[in-house]
Design an enzyme around this catalytic site. Structure first.
Site, PDB file in Angstrom:
ATOM      1  N   PRO A 123       0.913  -1.274  -0.032  1.00  0.00           N
ATOM      2  CA  PRO A 123      -0.122  -0.146  -0.142  1.00  0.00           C
ATOM      3  C   PRO A 123       0.896   1.320   0.118  1.00  0.00           C
ATOM      4  CG  PRO A 123       0.054  -0.836   2.186  1.00  0.00           C
ATOM      5  CD  PRO A 123       0.684  -1.791   1.214  1.00  0.00           C
ATOM      6  N   THR A 154       1.606  -5.352   2.912  1.00  0.00           N
ATOM      7  CA  THR A 154       2.718  -5.302   3.543  1.00  0.00           C
ATOM      8  C   THR A 154       2.767  -4.221   4.666  1.00  0.00           C
ATOM      9  OG1 THR A 154       3.722  -4.072   1.683  1.00  0.00           O
ATOM     10  CG2 THR A 154       4.012  -6.332   1.470  1.00  0.00           C
ATOM     11  N   ASP A 181       8.566  -3.430  -8.499  1.00  0.00           N
ATOM     12  CA  ASP A 181       9.597  -4.798  -8.428  1.00  0.00           C
ATOM     13  C   ASP A 181      10.029  -5.327  -7.059  1.00  0.00           C
ATOM     14  OD1 ASP A 181       9.705  -4.794 -11.150  1.00  0.00           O
ATOM     15  OD2 ASP A 181      11.010  -3.321 -11.331  1.00  0.00           O
ATOM     16  N   GLY A 182      10.361  -4.267  -5.880  1.00  0.00           N
ATOM     17  CA  GLY A 182      10.920  -4.662  -4.686  1.00  0.00           C
ATOM     18  C   GLY A 182      10.062  -5.691  -4.175  1.00  0.00           C
ATOM     19  N   GLU A 186      11.664  -9.374  -2.856  1.00  0.00           N
ATOM     20  CA  GLU A 186      11.558 -10.079  -1.273  1.00  0.00           C
ATOM     21  C   GLU A 186      10.716 -11.394  -1.370  1.00  0.00           C
ATOM     22  OE1 GLU A 186       9.679  -7.391   1.651  1.00  0.00           O
ATOM     23  OE2 GLU A 186      10.630  -5.688   1.098  1.00  0.00           O
ATOM     24  N   GLY A 211       3.825   0.279  -8.635  1.00  0.00           N
ATOM     25  CA  GLY A 211       5.249   0.775  -8.045  1.00  0.00           C
ATOM     26  C   GLY A 211       5.683   1.926  -9.023  1.00  0.00           C
ATOM     27  N   ASP A 272      19.061   6.434  -9.096  1.00  0.00           N
ATOM     28  CA  ASP A 272      18.095   5.525  -8.278  1.00  0.00           C
ATOM     29  C   ASP A 272      18.040   5.837  -6.991  1.00  0.00           C
ATOM     30  OD1 ASP A 272      16.021   3.955  -7.906  1.00  0.00           O
ATOM     31  OD2 ASP A 272      17.465   2.053  -8.310  1.00  0.00           O
ATOM     32  N   GLU A 452      17.624  -1.645  -4.692  1.00  0.00           N
ATOM     33  CA  GLU A 452      18.102  -1.469  -3.077  1.00  0.00           C
ATOM     34  C   GLU A 452      19.416  -1.184  -3.355  1.00  0.00           C
ATOM     35  OE1 GLU A 452      15.972  -1.155  -0.929  1.00  0.00           O
ATOM     36  OE2 GLU A 452      14.012  -1.677  -1.843  1.00  0.00           O
TER      37      GLU A 452
END
Length: 490
Positions: A123, A154, A181-182, A186, A211, A272, A452
């Site tokens: 969210p 999440t 994508d993150g 995970e 996202g 990024d 990340e």
């Protein structure tokens, strides 16, 4: 193509003659209506529509096209968008209605569509619209397809990873991420940290773009020749087709992570992470920060080596390290401090040093990709395949700022790889030793793994003490062909 059922009926009140063939093609023609659809490819689901009727929940292309689907972003405007529409078929008697209903349902059942899904919604990602997109678009489509689901939101960083590690996978036919994508990364790492990882990683994964970075969703929809939007991504999952996906393992000493998107160092990584302060701008923050970084272009000293894909050769000099093999640690080696040791620790590979090539010097960009797209409008690796056992490496040593502007525009359709300034290589393994920024007392620099921070140099924004790896020492990347599975046509 043999007709299974064929008869006169009413379609949305108009009299037509309808034919359902053994290939799943449904055709109809009458004085006022004619058309066709493929049950497995164009139908969300079917339900009873009252006495002597059935309702077809269709999701057909809004305009027919007999030409080959476009293969690049520049032709994306030619990709027809799907449109949801309910069609009512009315029959003369109950026997005909039942026969048509059961025959169409059998085609859907035999297509291998999922029956129950775990849906993980972020969210907070992107513009914070994940739950809204799920409720307004994703959920109605799943219900129309008669797919049951459990939805989890999440609540904190790595929550999706924890869910994947503890999930009773026997209860689901797949895991779907409504996110960027993150969250998908995970989930992948969570599955591979399980004791039963060999079984867990076979569970199909789906991604619905919600996202800022939607590289995997864009890559999948592009591969399937579908329009890029939430509804089309959901329908790709409903259809149930599956595609193998390579998984990269990134290691430094005892620390390692599993990757399915990209690793970057230089310009892309700088943009990024340093664009985070402009997150309120949405995806335009990347464009804004890119402009800043080109005007104030950074160059980095460093070196890397790579194992060229078979028969493709490569540039650079021979690898001169005394290290003669690239072997990732075996699963039974002790390291109780890392939970990943209970699961998959990467492929075991052994390659003579003579097979490796190396480059050193000054670089603007080093970019390693597993799939074609890094985002909705950036296709850095147009030759990348989901399961070819290779990573696609882009290297930019130097160029003028004006030329760099041109190259970034060409990222939209992949034509940047034709530039003489870009080296584009297919590699089986990779090692990076990042160095400091040229002409600066600050070391600077970041290594970016799937969006990340993996490591950052002294003087970069943020606290490097919390980074999982150290900037400077060698970071190794290896690839396992087809380890994971995605919802997508192969």
């Amino acid at each position: 193509m043999e007709a299974i059922v064929e008869e006169e009926l009413q379609l949305d009140g108009a009299q037509v003659r309808a034919t359902l063939r053994n290939t799943g093609v449904l055709q109809w023609h009458g004085s006022t209506k004619q058309g066709s659809l493929v049950v497995q490819d164009d139908l969300i689901g079917i339900k009873g529509g009252g006495e002597l009727c059935i309702i077809l929940h269709t999701f057909c292309l809004s305009s027919s096209s007999s030409s080959k689907r476009p293969i690049c972003r520049a032709a994306a405007a030619a990709i027809p968008k799907r449109k949801r529409k309910d069609m009512r078929l009315s029959f003369a008697n109950e026997r005909s209605r039942q026969m048509w209903f059961e025959t169409i349902q059998r085609f859907l059942d035999e297509a291998g569509r999922p029956k129950k899904l775990m849906v993980i919604v972020n969210p907070f990602g992107g513009e914070g619209a994940g739950k809204k997109l799920f409720l307004q678009i994703v959920e109605p489509l799943l219900l129309a397809a008669k797919i049951s689901f459990t939805m989890k939101e999440t609540m904190f960083n790595s929550h999706a990873k924890d869910l994947a590690k503890s999930l009773d996978l026997s209860q689901f036919d797949g895991i779907v991420c409504v996110s960027g994508d993150g969250v998908l990364v995970e989930v992948l790492n969570g599955l591979l940290e399980r004791v039963d990882w060999k079984h867990a990683i076979r569970k199909p994964l789906g991604i619905i773009p919600a996202g800022t970075g939607n590289g995997m969703a864009k890559s999948l929809l592009h591969h399937a020749g579908e329009f890029f939007d939430v509804a089309s991504a959901t329908f790709l999952i409903i259809r149930g087709h599956k595609q193998a996906l390579d998984v990269a393992t990134v290691a430094q000493g005892q620390v390692r992570f599993h990757s399915i998107l990209m690793l970057s160092w230089g310009l892309v990584a700088d943009v990024d992470f340093e664009s985070e302060k402009y997150r309120w701008m949405g995806r335009f923050r990347f464009d804004f920060q890119t402009l800043i970084r080109i005007v104030n272009l950074r160059r980095y000293n460093g070196s890397f080596s790579y194992l060229p894909a078979e028969h493709l050769g490569g540039t650079g000099g021979p690898y001169s390290s005394e290290l003669e093999v690239n072997k990732l640690l075996q699963n039974n080696e002790a390291d109780s401090a890392r939970s990943w040791r209970k699961g998959y620790s990467g492929p075991l590979q052994s390659h003579p040093s003579s097979d490796w090539r190396s480059m050193d010097g000054v670089f603007v960009l080093v970019w390693l990709n597993n799939v074609p797209f890094a985002g909705e409008t950036a296709m850095p690796a147009p030759l990348a395949k989901f399961s070819d056992g290779c990573l696609d490496l882009l290297v930019l040593r130097d160029c003028s700022r004006w030329e760099l502007f041109g190259l970034l525009f060409k990222l939209q359709d992949g034509s940047h790889i034709k530039s003489k300034s870009i080296e584009y290589l297919k590699v089986k393994a990779f090692r990076l030793s990042p160095g400091g920024r040229c002409g600066s007392e600050k070391q600077g620099g970041y290594v970016d793994l799937d969006g990340e921070v993996l490591a950052r140099g002294q003087g970069s924004h943020g606290d490097a003490s919390n980074d999982p790896m150290v900037y400077g020492p060698t970071i190794e990347v290896s690839i396992q062909q087809g380890l994971a599975t995605l919802f997508c046509p192969s």
